[in-house]
Design a protein around this motif. Structure first.
Motif, PDB file in Angstrom:
ATOM      1  N   ARG A 267       4.275   3.163  -4.997  1.00  0.00           N
ATOM      2  CA  ARG A 267       3.639   3.796  -6.154  1.00  0.00           C
ATOM      3  C   ARG A 267       3.634   2.861  -7.357  1.00  0.00           C
ATOM      4  NH1 ARG A 267       7.390   7.141  -4.172  1.00  0.00           N
ATOM      5  NH2 ARG A 267       8.748   6.769  -5.980  1.00  0.00           N
TER       6      ARG A 267
ATOM      7  N   ARG B 104      -2.031  -1.803 -10.074  1.00  0.00           N
ATOM      8  CA  ARG B 104      -2.412  -1.481  -8.710  1.00  0.00           C
ATOM      9  C   ARG B 104      -3.921  -1.453  -8.572  1.00  0.00           C
ATOM     10  NH1 ARG B 104      -0.081   2.075  -4.173  1.00  0.00           N
ATOM     11  NH2 ARG B 104      -1.880   2.262  -2.817  1.00  0.00           N
ATOM     12  N   GLY B 105      -4.416  -2.080  -7.496  1.00  0.00           N
ATOM     13  CA  GLY B 105      -5.826  -1.988  -7.157  1.00  0.00           C
ATOM     14  C   GLY B 105      -6.038  -0.928  -6.086  1.00  0.00           C
ATOM     15  N   ASP B 106      -7.296  -0.619  -5.812  1.00  0.00           N
ATOM     16  CA  ASP B 106      -7.607   0.422  -4.838  1.00  0.00           C
ATOM     17  C   ASP B 106      -7.252   0.027  -3.408  1.00  0.00           C
ATOM     18  OD1 ASP B 106      -8.590   1.993  -6.857  1.00  0.00           O
ATOM     19  OD2 ASP B 106     -10.672   1.317  -6.590  1.00  0.00           O
ATOM     20  N   ASP B 107      -7.091  -1.276  -3.149  1.00  0.00           N
ATOM     21  CA  ASP B 107      -6.846  -1.751  -1.790  1.00  0.00           C
ATOM     22  C   ASP B 107      -5.370  -1.949  -1.473  1.00  0.00           C
ATOM     23  OD1 ASP B 107      -6.451  -3.798  -3.538  1.00  0.00           O
ATOM     24  OD2 ASP B 107      -7.888  -5.191  -2.640  1.00  0.00           O
TER      25      ASP B 107
ATOM     26  N   PRO C  21       0.797  -1.233   0.000  1.00  0.00           N
ATOM     27  CA  PRO C  21       0.000   0.000   0.000  1.00  0.00           C
ATOM     28  C   PRO C  21       0.826   1.278   0.000  1.00  0.00           C
ATOM     29  CG  PRO C  21      -0.089  -1.103   2.141  1.00  0.00           C
ATOM     30  CD  PRO C  21       0.562  -2.054   1.197  1.00  0.00           C
TER      31      PRO C  21
END
Length: 586
Positions: free
Chosen positions: A25, A39-42, A22
């Motif tokens: 970048r 990349r996922g939102d989580d 998390p």
């Protein structure tokens, strides 16, 4: 939880790579060429890459700044700094395919360190000693932690990559072969796992997933933040991974009192329920045991058919400490809590489990320690006279054999191996091994020197008299000194001790184990003259009775309730010889 969130997954077309990062970048997986992960939102990065097969090597590149191994790597053939290897766990062909485990009351444990158990120090070499364990009466082989640690030598409690069995001992299939061969011989196999901290060298999680950690500190570094769902999954999936992919029969969770967790539903509860689900799914008997300095009886239930939030048993340090004070006379450190009446403490442990069940501990500055434990079944306690900690945390790593009268040790063994609690030996104890087990590791640079100096400071008090004799934990010779000398079991005192242990365990298998289901704590009493008496109601409505003189002089036992059939020791009159033990059932 059949699908792993962490680690690579082989697919029909190649492999799926995932990393929870998390704080990153950008993440690339480095195979023959870099491949960017989406990349996922989580905070998850992932990619499906075609053509990847088992054996492929890879790393993750974080923000074009640092290359790191997969924190859920299946294997690190070139240690932690090297590349991770994709392993196909379905490729191993299990010979003991029908193995479903053994009931917990049948457990007789032996704790072992793979690297010093044999001269070769490997999983494969251990296979050659399994027949010895079976002949001795051992039913459960417990391995000290295997999670990948820095260097070639380590106790295992500095593991960094929790899913990767350390390459110092062999490849994943070698570990599976050891477990497979053990199962073919009727031996359960347990693994020690560490969920209270990560090792101090080679842990990169703080760079890309700082949410793994809190500001709180354990004795070994930053506390892990199990309030975070992904962090909880990382540990629980790891437990299931060892049980499913390697077919371990259970786990021993190290120092759970150092898991700092304010959450309402604890990691221990959730992990236990997940293991229970796996047991239901597979029809296997799976067992969880704890090391817990808090003596939390509420975490234990040996009678659950399968784990459902509780744990089968706990290592009973109280039992060890009381015996150690009685046998050695040492009262420094935590032994001070048992200095006033060690025989009474032994009686309490035999009569109701823990010694500290809510009393104030002077060693802990008056803190109340423990919970009442007498309502638990005796098999909720794992009793031992020696283990890796209690030997290795001494200045010289010396065993009881170096300092204690053999008659006294044999009396202690006759009680420990026949009492209704689950007994555990430390490797070589069955023949009275004298090889030490000092602390050793293979760190480099400033960390190595910090460990060296830390050990010297630790032993500056009670062990100051040893001075330069204290082994350097970084020297290869320190590890070498811990190698078991198997020839010592073949003749002389070693052969005699082994004969005694085998005889005791044969009696346990024949007379005690069939009566353990439904057994309860009864009563135990210590007299001022060194005589110990105890009685336990067994599951078949008989009573198991003990009379022992744990002193070096004749004593009168005064127990007029002695009854039943003699199963071990001599028939006693009112006078009991020194260091004698007598067991009856009736």
């Amino acid at each position: 939880m059949n699908e792993r969130s962490f680690g690579p997954r082989l697919t029909a077309a190649g492999a799926s790579f995932r990393l929870w990062a998390p704080a990153a970048r950008r993440v690339d997986v480095l195979l023959e060429t870099p491949h960017p992960l989406a990349r996922g939102d989580d905070g998850w990065f992932s990619a499906d890459i075609a053509g990847v097969k088992a054996g492929a090597r890879y790393k993750f590149r974080i923000d074009d700044e640092i290359d790191v191994p997969d924190p859920a790597s299946d294997f690190q053939p070139e240690d932690i700094p090297g590349s991770s290897e994709v392993i196909d766990h379905t490729a191993y062909r299990w010979r003991a395919a029908d193995w479903r485990g053994r009931p917990w009351p049948e457990a007789v444990l032996i704790e072992t360190h793979v690297g010093t158990f044999t001269p070769d120090g490997s999983y494969r070499a251990m296979i050659g000693k399994l027949d010895h364990l079976v002949a001795t009466g051992i039913t459960a082989l417990e391995l000290m932690p295997l999670a990948d640690f820095p260097g070639r030598r380590n106790w295992g409690y500095d593991g960094v990559l929790w899913y990767a069995p350390d390459s110092a001992y062999g490849r994943p299939d070698d570990l599976k072969a050891l477990i497979d061969e053990a199962h073919l011989r009727g031996l359960m196999v347990f693994l020690d796992v560490v969920y209270n901290h990560f090792g101090p060298e080679g842990n990169y999680l703080g760079r890309y997933a700082p949410a793994f950690f809190t500001d709180a500190q354990t004795p070994w570094g930053s506390a892990i933040d199990y309030r975070v769902r992904e962090v909880r999954d990382f540990a629980i999936e790891n437990a299931l991974y060892w049980l499913r992919e390697y077919r371990f029969d259970g786990l021993r969770l190290d120092a759970v009192h150092a898991i700092i967790e304010p959450a309402k539903v604890s990691l221990l509860h959730e992990l236990s329920r997940a293991v229970g689900d796996l047991a239901t799914e597979t029809g296997r008997q799976l067992h969880l045991m704890l090391e817990n300095d808090d003596n939390a009886a509420s975490l234990l239930d040996a009678r659950e058919e399968m784990p459902r939030g509780k744990h089968r048993a706990q290592w009973n340090d109280d039992y060890h400490h009381a015996w150690h004070v009685l046998l050695s006379g040492e009262t420094h450190g935590y032994y001070g809590d048992y200095r006033h009446a060690p025989l009474n403490d032994i009686a309490r442990a035999l009569g109701s489990g823990f010694v500290y069940q809510g009393e104030a501990s002077a060693h802990r500055d008056g803190q109340l320690r423990g919970e009442p434990s007498g309502a638990l079944t005796p098999t909720a306690f794992i009793n031992f006279l020696q283990n890796h900690d209690q030997i290795g945390n001494r200045a010289l790593g010396d065993r009881l054999e170096a300092n204690v009268d053999p008659r006294a040790i044999e009396a202690a063994l006759a009680i420990t191996l026949l009492a209704p609690m689950v007994p555990m030996l430390f490797m070589g104890e069955e023949w009275g091994a004298k090889s030490p087990f000092p602390f050793f590791c293979d760190f480099q640079g400033e960390l190595a020197e910090a460990v060296r100096q830390g050990r010297r400071r630790e032993f500056a008090g009670a062990y100051a008299r040893y001075g330069d004799e204290i082994p350097d934990p970084l020297e290869p010779s320190t590890t070498q000194s811990a190698m078991l000398d198997w020839t010592a079991a073949d003749a002389g005192p070693g052969a005699e001790r082994l004969r005694l242990v085998r005889e005791l365990l044969a009696i346990r298998r024949r007379e005690i184990v069939p009566r353990l289901a439904g057994a309860r704590f009864g009563s135990a009493r210590a007299s001022d003259n060194g005589v110990l008496t105890a009685h336990w109601p067994m599951g078949d409505s008989t009573t198991l009775s003990l009379i022992a003189n744990l002193s070096d002089r004749d004593a009168s036992h005064g127990d007029h309730k002695t009854r039943g059939t003699l199963i071990w020791g001599a028939a006693l009159n009112q006078s009991v010889p020194p260091w004698s033990v007598s067991w009856r059932i009736g």
